[in-house]
Enzyme design. Structure first.
Site, PDB file in Angstrom:
ATOM      1  N   HIS A 153       0.844  -1.200   0.000  1.00  0.00           N
ATOM      2  CA  HIS A 153       0.000   0.000   0.000  1.00  0.00           C
ATOM      3  C   HIS A 153       0.872   1.240   0.000  1.00  0.00           C
ATOM      4  CE1 HIS A 153      -3.645   2.348   0.547  1.00  0.00           C
ATOM      5  NE2 HIS A 153      -2.889   3.148   1.271  1.00  0.00           N
TER       6      HIS A 153
ATOM      7  N   ASP B  69     -14.879   2.483   5.958  1.00  0.00           N
ATOM      8  CA  ASP B  69     -13.766   3.181   5.324  1.00  0.00           C
ATOM      9  C   ASP B  69     -14.129   3.672   3.931  1.00  0.00           C
ATOM     10  OD1 ASP B  69     -10.904   3.999   5.174  1.00  0.00           O
ATOM     11  OD2 ASP B  69     -10.947   2.587   3.500  1.00  0.00           O
TER      12      ASP B  69
ATOM     13  N   ARG C  63     -13.315  12.265   3.457  1.00  0.00           N
ATOM     14  CA  ARG C  63     -12.066  12.942   3.805  1.00  0.00           C
ATOM     15  C   ARG C  63     -11.475  13.675   2.608  1.00  0.00           C
ATOM     16  NH1 ARG C  63      -8.636   8.440   4.959  1.00  0.00           N
ATOM     17  NH2 ARG C  63      -6.968   9.957   5.236  1.00  0.00           N
TER      18      ARG C  63
ATOM     19  N   SER D 282      -7.508   4.033   8.124  1.00  0.00           N
ATOM     20  CA  SER D 282      -8.092   3.775   6.804  1.00  0.00           C
ATOM     21  C   SER D 282      -7.319   2.678   6.088  1.00  0.00           C
ATOM     22  CB  SER D 282      -8.087   5.054   5.969  1.00  0.00           C
ATOM     23  OG  SER D 282      -8.465   4.789   4.628  1.00  0.00           O
TER      24      SER D 282
ATOM     25  N   LYS E  38      -8.687  -1.445   5.735  1.00  0.00           N
ATOM     26  CA  LYS E  38      -8.935  -1.946   4.379  1.00  0.00           C
ATOM     27  C   LYS E  38      -8.006  -3.111   4.062  1.00  0.00           C
ATOM     28  CE  LYS E  38      -7.879   1.038   1.295  1.00  0.00           C
ATOM     29  NZ  LYS E  38      -8.069   2.420   0.888  1.00  0.00           N
TER      30      LYS E  38
END
Length: 434
Positions: A82, A161, A168, A183, A187
């Site tokens: 990520h 989320d 956001r 977040s 996820k």
């Protein structure tokens, strides 16, 4: 406690109890806490922060707001990557097929553009027919059979989320460490992974502008992972200029495919190799990073990486011919150049400014319901440290709508700094955090 009381308590610096946090998240997911109330809570958290107990409760409530996927029927160590978000960051598009071609199962649930940063899903959807909205049953099957699946959040996976991510983006609460960490981890831990590599961007184009903030974010996410029994490694990588030469959805797909053929800018190639090598080590497909890099070089040289990308595209409904024939990808109608105002060197780039220019051009969202133009974006002809002549093009703008063009060109010119001498080179990988 009522939502009003919780918001007020956090606004005033109070500490929220785990049970209240869970109830608030559950109510937001169900729709009984309104978007404006969650926006107020996010702003309160932005200014007041969360302690580790609050953050753990918030992340777990987000994770458990939906289904936590079970991939135990897929052999091997399931590993994902990520990125905290940058400009020109198309690493996932090349990293996923690279890791999968080396035998690592890659279950990847990605997001859309957020603020000034691009989103993996938007880039994938610029490939004709590519479907990121697969049911979880198909996601499980493809991870098991193809070693990779790239989808967006479903209604079942971390739905809290999914709602909060979009909120956001348009309420100036993106760059907040507790909200970013919870977040990402809610996820990612819902995907069914065993391990995770984090690309924590730092610099003018990242949400974390300073090394110390990036390090804090990395350690926060690693701590959340450890709390939930997952191995997490983070690299702090440079985002003081866009990654690679392309910014914009279809343009970045092209550069990602070029990378899998061994023909991409050095900075993008190096970051991709570094992150994917960590995945191979975590996935027990290599004992060391050096061994992992050698395996990556081999799957690029023998064409396995490109073949794996074509397979992923095909099984997710896309047209694999677009991987060989770029004319099948969305094409902008026209181009215009931004030119250097003087002789010298590019001494710096306000990368967030470049990202906001891309949003203004239509490559990103200004509202949650904005429609993205997948064809538009930029080619960076000059990057930091490179010499320029007055009048020489530094950025090529690929556009369809001429209306925002002059504003976009002005933004780009303002984002570039020029000087007499080239600045010292910055390291691409600033730090490794375990």
């Amino acid at each position: 406690m009522q939502p009003y009381e919780l918001i007020k308590a956090k606004r005033d610096g109070g500490r929220l109890e785990p049970a209240d946090i869970r109830a608030f998240i559950e109510a937001y997911t169900a729709g009984t806490v309104a978007d404006y109330q969650m926006a107020a809570m996010c702003m309160a958290i932005f200014f007041r922060g969360m302690d580790s107990r609050e953050l753990g409760a918030w992340a777990r409530a987000m994770l458990e707001s939906g289904e936590v996927l079970d991939l135990s029927d897929t052999p091997g160590v399931k590993v994902d990557k990520h990125s905290t978000g940058g400009v020109g960051d198309k690493v996932s598009l090349s990293l996923a097929p690279l890791a999968a071609a080396c035998g690592v199962p890659v279950p990847m649930i990605s997001g859309r553009g957020l603020g000034h940063t691009g989103g993996t899903l938007d880039k994938l959807e610029s490939i004709p027919g590519f479907n990121v909205n697969l049911p979880t049953s198909e996601y499980r099957r493809l991870v098991r059979e193809v070693n990779c699946c790239l989808i967006g959040q479903t209604a079942q996976v971390a739905p809290a989320d999914k709602k909060l991510y979009a909120l956001r983006d348009v309420t100036a609460t993106v760059d907040c460490i507790p909200l970013i960490a919870s977040s990402i981890m809610s996820k990612k831990l819902a995907e069914g992974i065993d391990a995770l590599v984090l690309d924590v961007k730092v610099g003018s184009g990242a949400f974390m502008k300073r090394d110390e903030d990036a390090r804090t974010l990395a350690k926060t996410m690693i701590g959340l992972g450890a709390e939930m029994g997952k191995k997490v490694v983070a690299l702090l990588t440079d985002m003081d200029q866009p990654l690679g030469r392309k910014v914009g959805n279809a343009l970045e797909v092209i550069e990602a495919v070029d990378m899998l053929r061994g023909d991409a800018p050095e900075d993008y190639t190096e970051i991709t190799y570094a992150l994917t090598a960590e995945m191979l080590v975590l996935g027990k497909k290599a004992a060391t990073v050096e061994e992992a890099r050698e395996k990556l070089r081999k799957v690029v040289e023998d064409g396995s990486a490109v073949r794996k990308l074509k397979e992923i595209v095909q099984v997710q409904g896309g047209d694999p011919r677009a991987i060989d024939d770029y004319s099948l990808l969305p094409q902008a109608k026209a181009t215009a150049d931004v030119v250097a105002p003087r002789d010298g060197f590019v001494t710096g780039i306000d990368t967030e400014g470049v990202g906001l220019a891309a949003v203004a051009l239509g490559a990103g969202r200004q509202r949650t319901d904005s429609k993205i133009d997948p064809a538009v974006g930029f080619t960076l002809l000059k990057k930091t440290g490179e010499p320029v002549k007055q009048g020489e093009p530094v950025v090529r703008v690929h556009y369809n709508d001429a209306a925002p063009l002059e504003n976009v060109k002005a933004r780009l010119l303002a984002a570039y700094q020029f000087g007499e001498a080239a600045p010292a080179a910055r390291p691409l990988i600033r730090e490794r955090v375990e």
